[in-house]
Scaffold this motif. Sequence first.
Motif, PDB file in Angstrom:
ATOM      1  N   GLN A 169       0.833  -1.204   0.000  1.00  0.00           N
ATOM      2  CA  GLN A 169       0.000   0.000   0.000  1.00  0.00           C
ATOM      3  C   GLN A 169       0.870   1.257   0.000  1.00  0.00           C
ATOM      4  N   ARG A 170       1.982   1.215   0.735  1.00  0.00           N
ATOM      5  CA  ARG A 170       2.930   2.338   0.728  1.00  0.00           C
ATOM      6  C   ARG A 170       3.498   2.558  -0.669  1.00  0.00           C
ATOM      7  N   VAL A 171       3.813   1.458  -1.362  1.00  0.00           N
ATOM      8  CA  VAL A 171       4.315   1.573  -2.741  1.00  0.00           C
ATOM      9  C   VAL A 171       3.278   2.270  -3.610  1.00  0.00           C
ATOM     10  N   LEU A 172       2.023   1.838  -3.497  1.00  0.00           N
ATOM     11  CA  LEU A 172       0.959   2.397  -4.336  1.00  0.00           C
ATOM     12  C   LEU A 172       0.613   3.834  -3.960  1.00  0.00           C
ATOM     13  N   ASP A 173       0.892   4.225  -2.732  1.00  0.00           N
ATOM     14  CA  ASP A 173       0.699   5.631  -2.348  1.00  0.00           C
ATOM     15  C   ASP A 173       1.662   6.535  -3.131  1.00  0.00           C
ATOM     16  N   ILE A 174       2.835   5.994  -3.468  1.00  0.00           N
ATOM     17  CA  ILE A 174       3.851   6.748  -4.202  1.00  0.00           C
ATOM     18  C   ILE A 174       3.694   6.551  -5.705  1.00  0.00           C
ATOM     19  N   TYR A 175       3.381   5.311  -6.103  1.00  0.00           N
ATOM     20  CA  TYR A 175       3.339   4.924  -7.523  1.00  0.00           C
ATOM     21  C   TYR A 175       2.027   4.174  -7.768  1.00  0.00           C
ATOM     22  N   PRO A 176       0.893   4.905  -7.836  1.00  0.00           N
ATOM     23  CA  PRO A 176      -0.427   4.265  -7.902  1.00  0.00           C
ATOM     24  C   PRO A 176      -0.657   3.381  -9.125  1.00  0.00           C
ATOM     25  N   ALA A 177       0.029   3.655 -10.235  1.00  0.00           N
ATOM     26  CA  ALA A 177      -0.217   2.910 -11.472  1.00  0.00           C
ATOM     27  C   ALA A 177       0.668   1.671 -11.624  1.00  0.00           C
ATOM     28  N   LEU A 178       1.408   1.309 -10.591  1.00  0.00           N
ATOM     29  CA  LEU A 178       2.315   0.162 -10.694  1.00  0.00           C
ATOM     30  C   LEU A 178       1.510  -1.143 -10.640  1.00  0.00           C
ATOM     31  N   ARG A 179       1.367  -1.770 -11.804  1.00  0.00           N
ATOM     32  CA  ARG A 179       0.508  -2.947 -11.919  1.00  0.00           C
ATOM     33  C   ARG A 179       0.957  -4.099 -11.033  1.00  0.00           C
ATOM     34  N   SER A 180       2.258  -4.364 -10.991  1.00  0.00           N
ATOM     35  CA  SER A 180       2.744  -5.493 -10.193  1.00  0.00           C
ATOM     36  C   SER A 180       2.383  -5.313  -8.725  1.00  0.00           C
ATOM     37  N   ALA A 181       2.460  -4.078  -8.233  1.00  0.00           N
ATOM     38  CA  ALA A 181       2.096  -3.812  -6.833  1.00  0.00           C
ATOM     39  C   ALA A 181       0.594  -3.978  -6.633  1.00  0.00           C
ATOM     40  N   GLN A 182      -0.188  -3.512  -7.599  1.00  0.00           N
ATOM     41  CA  GLN A 182      -1.645  -3.678  -7.517  1.00  0.00           C
ATOM     42  C   GLN A 182      -2.019  -5.162  -7.428  1.00  0.00           C
ATOM     43  N   GLU A 183      -1.363  -5.970  -8.290  1.00  0.00           N
ATOM     44  CA  GLU A 183      -1.676  -7.405  -8.329  1.00  0.00           C
ATOM     45  C   GLU A 183      -1.266  -8.100  -7.032  1.00  0.00           C
ATOM     46  N   ARG A 184      -0.077  -7.778  -6.541  1.00  0.00           N
ATOM     47  CA  ARG A 184       0.396  -8.415  -5.306  1.00  0.00           C
ATOM     48  C   ARG A 184      -0.470  -8.018  -4.112  1.00  0.00           C
ATOM     49  N   LEU A 185      -0.869  -6.756  -4.085  1.00  0.00           N
ATOM     50  CA  LEU A 185      -1.733  -6.293  -2.995  1.00  0.00           C
ATOM     51  C   LEU A 185      -3.085  -7.003  -3.058  1.00  0.00           C
ATOM     52  N   SER A 186      -3.630  -7.139  -4.253  1.00  0.00           N
ATOM     53  CA  SER A 186      -4.926  -7.808  -4.423  1.00  0.00           C
ATOM     54  C   SER A 186      -4.850  -9.265  -3.979  1.00  0.00           C
ATOM     55  N   THR A 187      -3.784  -9.960  -4.404  1.00  0.00           N
ATOM     56  CA  THR A 187      -3.611 -11.372  -4.047  1.00  0.00           C
ATOM     57  C   THR A 187      -3.498 -11.548  -2.543  1.00  0.00           C
ATOM     58  N   LEU A 188      -2.659 -10.730  -1.918  1.00  0.00           N
ATOM     59  CA  LEU A 188      -2.469 -10.835  -0.466  1.00  0.00           C
ATOM     60  C   LEU A 188      -3.746 -10.496   0.294  1.00  0.00           C
ATOM     61  N   SER A 189      -4.456  -9.477  -0.173  1.00  0.00           N
ATOM     62  CA  SER A 189      -5.698  -9.083   0.492  1.00  0.00           C
ATOM     63  C   SER A 189      -6.723 -10.211   0.424  1.00  0.00           C
ATOM     64  N   GLU A 190      -6.799 -10.878  -0.719  1.00  0.00           N
ATOM     65  CA  GLU A 190      -7.726 -12.019  -0.863  1.00  0.00           C
ATOM     66  C   GLU A 190      -7.325 -13.161   0.051  1.00  0.00           C
ATOM     67  N   GLU A 191      -6.021 -13.430   0.144  1.00  0.00           N
ATOM     68  CA  GLU A 191      -5.542 -14.507   1.019  1.00  0.00           C
ATOM     69  C   GLU A 191      -5.890 -14.213   2.474  1.00  0.00           C
ATOM     70  N   LEU A 192      -5.693 -12.968   2.865  1.00  0.00           N
ATOM     71  CA  LEU A 192      -6.000 -12.594   4.257  1.00  0.00           C
ATOM     72  C   LEU A 192      -7.503 -12.632   4.520  1.00  0.00           C
ATOM     73  N   ALA A 193      -8.290 -12.209   3.535  1.00  0.00           N
ATOM     74  CA  ALA A 193      -9.751 -12.264   3.701  1.00  0.00           C
ATOM     75  C   ALA A 193     -10.233 -13.711   3.814  1.00  0.00           C
ATOM     76  N   GLY A 194      -9.633 -14.593   3.011  1.00  0.00           N
ATOM     77  CA  GLY A 194      -9.999 -16.014   3.056  1.00  0.00           C
ATOM     78  C   GLY A 194      -9.608 -16.656   4.362  1.00  0.00           C
ATOM     79  N   ARG A 195      -8.473 -16.198   4.913  1.00  0.00           N
ATOM     80  CA  ARG A 195      -7.987 -16.768   6.167  1.00  0.00           C
ATOM     81  C   ARG A 195      -8.873 -16.360   7.348  1.00  0.00           C
ATOM     82  N   SER A 196      -9.428 -15.136   7.259  1.00  0.00           N
ATOM     83  CA  SER A 196     -10.246 -14.652   8.369  1.00  0.00           C
ATOM     84  C   SER A 196     -11.712 -15.071   8.239  1.00  0.00           C
ATOM     85  N   ALA A 197     -12.077 -15.599   7.064  1.00  0.00           N
ATOM     86  CA  ALA A 197     -13.479 -16.001   6.847  1.00  0.00           C
ATOM     87  C   ALA A 197     -13.804 -17.285   7.591  1.00  0.00           C
TER      88      ALA A 197
END
Length: 197
Positions: A169-197
Amino acid sequence: MRFVVLPTIIFLSAAAPGIVAAEDFPHPASADQVAETSGQKLDRLLAELKREGNPKAADRIARRIQQEWSQSGSASVDLMMQWAQKAAASGKYDVALDFLDLVVTLQPDYAEGWNRRATVHYTMKSYAKSMADINRALALEPRHYGAISGLARIMTDTERKEAAVDAWQRVLDIYPALRSAQERLSTLSEELAGRSA
């Protein structure tokens, strides 16, 4: 360090046409002025990067930022950085570290030197050493999204996913259009959401 050599001027007569006084020549910029100009350029580029939504345009800005970060101001340090890059690309990580050790010793305020050494340590799975170098790089340049990306990767590799999410998220605050960061953040967020479900 670059030296400016000014040609010798012979003054024939004060009234001679085309003759200029020494004070009419621009004075070479002091080191502080050059650093300030470089800092202002970097501030402008990072502001542009933050506003740019098009990934290709953002990538062009990011490359210009990387060029700014890569400028050490020392021909010797630049050469050692090149040698380190070649050694690392050839898998000669110990050789790369030797050069990068010299870089950070000779120029301890050069954030990119610490970042490059952090990258080599990361490649060698020396996470503690990589983290120490990332911290030094970020102390010198808190907006170094490359160093923060390295932090995010270490957090992911060591199963600290919440910390990895924060770093991406810190990376995207500086470089919002960085696709690799967007994808990694999305993947991790889904993993964490699945773990807490």
